[in-house]
Structures are given as C-alpha cells and as structure tokens.
Design an enzyme around this catalytic site. Structure first.
Site, PDB file in Angstrom:
ATOM      1  N   GLU A 295      38.764 -65.248  35.952  1.00 41.90           N
ATOM      2  CA  GLU A 295      37.770 -64.406  35.294  1.00 41.90           C
ATOM      3  C   GLU A 295      37.929 -62.997  35.267  1.00 41.90           C
ATOM      4  O   GLU A 295      37.636 -62.323  34.404  1.00 41.90           O
ATOM      5  CB  GLU A 295      36.380 -64.855  36.105  1.00 41.90           C
ATOM      6  CG  GLU A 295      35.035 -64.796  34.998  1.00 41.90           C
ATOM      7  CD  GLU A 295      34.037 -65.605  35.679  1.00 41.90           C
ATOM      8  OE1 GLU A 295      34.067 -66.646  35.237  1.00 41.90           O
ATOM      9  OE2 GLU A 295      33.225 -64.972  36.270  1.00 41.90           O
ATOM     10  N   ASP A 296      38.324 -62.552  36.494  1.00 39.78           N
ATOM     11  CA  ASP A 296      38.399 -61.098  36.782  1.00 39.78           C
ATOM     12  C   ASP A 296      39.727 -60.344  36.986  1.00 39.78           C
ATOM     13  O   ASP A 296      39.648 -59.042  37.345  1.00 39.78           O
ATOM     14  CB  ASP A 296      37.487 -60.865  38.121  1.00 39.78           C
ATOM     15  CG  ASP A 296      35.869 -61.530  38.018  1.00 39.78           C
ATOM     16  OD1 ASP A 296      35.462 -61.522  37.009  1.00 39.78           O
ATOM     17  OD2 ASP A 296      35.535 -61.801  39.192  1.00 39.78           O
TER      18      ASP A 296
ATOM     19  N   HIS B 202      34.120 -61.135  49.123  1.00 45.71           N
ATOM     20  CA  HIS B 202      33.458 -62.163  48.623  1.00 45.71           C
ATOM     21  C   HIS B 202      34.156 -63.463  48.566  1.00 45.71           C
ATOM     22  O   HIS B 202      33.646 -64.339  49.064  1.00 45.71           O
ATOM     23  CB  HIS B 202      33.182 -61.597  47.208  1.00 45.71           C
ATOM     24  CG  HIS B 202      32.634 -62.856  46.419  1.00 45.71           C
ATOM     25  ND1 HIS B 202      31.586 -63.619  46.722  1.00 45.71           N
ATOM     26  CD2 HIS B 202      33.222 -63.495  45.243  1.00 45.71           C
ATOM     27  CE1 HIS B 202      31.485 -64.541  45.687  1.00 45.71           C
ATOM     28  NE2 HIS B 202      32.454 -64.665  44.904  1.00 45.71           N
TER      29      HIS B 202
HETATM   30 MN   LIG Z   1      32.548 -65.668  42.842  1.00 45.48          MN
END
Ligand SMILES: [Mn+2]
Length: 180
Positions: A68-69, A32
């Site tokens: 965020e992750d 991604h």
């Molecule tokens: Mn993304």
C-alpha cells in the site's frame, strides 16, 4: 514461540521498503509495524498458536503496509517470502481504484472475511496499533468516524482471535477519552 530469523528477515525487508517514511505523528514508520507485530506475538502466545502460524502472522504483520505504502511489488514479496505471504499482504491492501474511503474499507473487510484467521488477526492488530492517542490535528468528527470504523472492523473479524478482539474492544472504549 516464534523464529527470530524469520522475524528479522521481515523486519529488515520492511524497514528498507518504508525507508524515511513517518507515521502521522512524525516518528519512523517502523514503530507502527513493530507495534502491530508486538500485538500479534502477544496474542499468538496467549492463544498457544503453532510455531508455523505464529511465524506467518508475524511476517505478514511486518510487511502489511508494504504494497500500500511503498514501491515494493507483489512479485518482490513473492520472491522473498513465497505465495502465501504475498497473497496475505495483498489481502491487507486497500483497492485504491475504488472511489471513496468507505468503499475501500468495505471491500477490504469483505476480502479479509474469506481469508485465514492469521491474516484477519493482522487487521485487528493494525487497528489496535492505530487506536493509540490520535494526532493533535484530528478534529472530533474525524476521531468519531475512526472509532466507528474500528467498531465495524471488530464486528466483522472478531472471531479470528479472542485476545485481539478483547484488546481492540478495550482500545475502542478508551478512544472515547480522546474525543471531546
Ligand atoms: Mn498499518
């Protein structure tokens, strides 16, 4: 053009941070990030952006999901990449203290609208990457709302880069073929 060593530094940092994480389709998460960086490189080349702006946008694209992750903190990014990159990644991070996804999206777009164009470009590139064929588990309603959200993002950020805007517009239209 862009600087290979800067690309590699951000790629290695992101790969380390995301570790074993997978995309909703079950492939390593780094695919991604590389796909977002690829959209950025293509757009920067077409727009003849300066080397410095291109390097910045590429670095931010590779790091955009780390806050965020992953366990990476603002300070970690600040130490490795400096204040501008840390601020940029922060601006691309959802405020998870907000209750609904809708509020999170609205606040995120609001925040991005006052940011430099290179940061807004990463948001468009992110959504372009996410408008590939959706996972089998998504129903029509979910796909429709995802497409609608993409239209909202495009309408707010379309001025940052004409090539990315056009590409996202095409992806939004193409997405209709995945909705039955
Ligand atoms: Mn993304």
């Amino acid at each position: 053009m862009f600087t290979q060593e800067k690309y590699l530094k951000a790629l290695n940092f992101a790969a380390q941070a995301h570790g074993e994480q997978k995309t909703p389709k079950g492939v390593p998460y780094i695919t991604h990030l590389v796909s977002v960086a690829m959209e950025i490189i293509h757009a920067c080349e077409q727009s003849e952006l300066k080397l410095e702006q291109t390097d910045f946008a590429i670095t931010v694209s590779l790091l955009h999901d780390t806050l965020e992750d992953t366990d990476v903190t603002y300070d970690d990014i600040y130490k490795e990449f400096g204040p501008e990159v840390a601020e940029a990644v922060d601006a691309l991070t959802k405020d998870e203290t907000l209750e609904s996804k809708k509020e999170q999206m609205a606040s995120s777009i609001n925040k991005l609208m006052s940011q430099p164009y290179e940061i807004q470009m990463v948001k468009l590139a992110d959504r372009i990457s996410n408008m590939q064929k959706p996972p089998e588990s998504w129903d029509s309603l979910k796909k429709l709302s995802y497409q609608k959200e993409a239209k909202f993002i495009l309408s707010c950020l379309k001025n940052c880069n004409i090539h990315l805007s056009k590409r996202l517009e095409d992806k939004i239209n193409e997405y209709t073929t995945y909705i039955n």
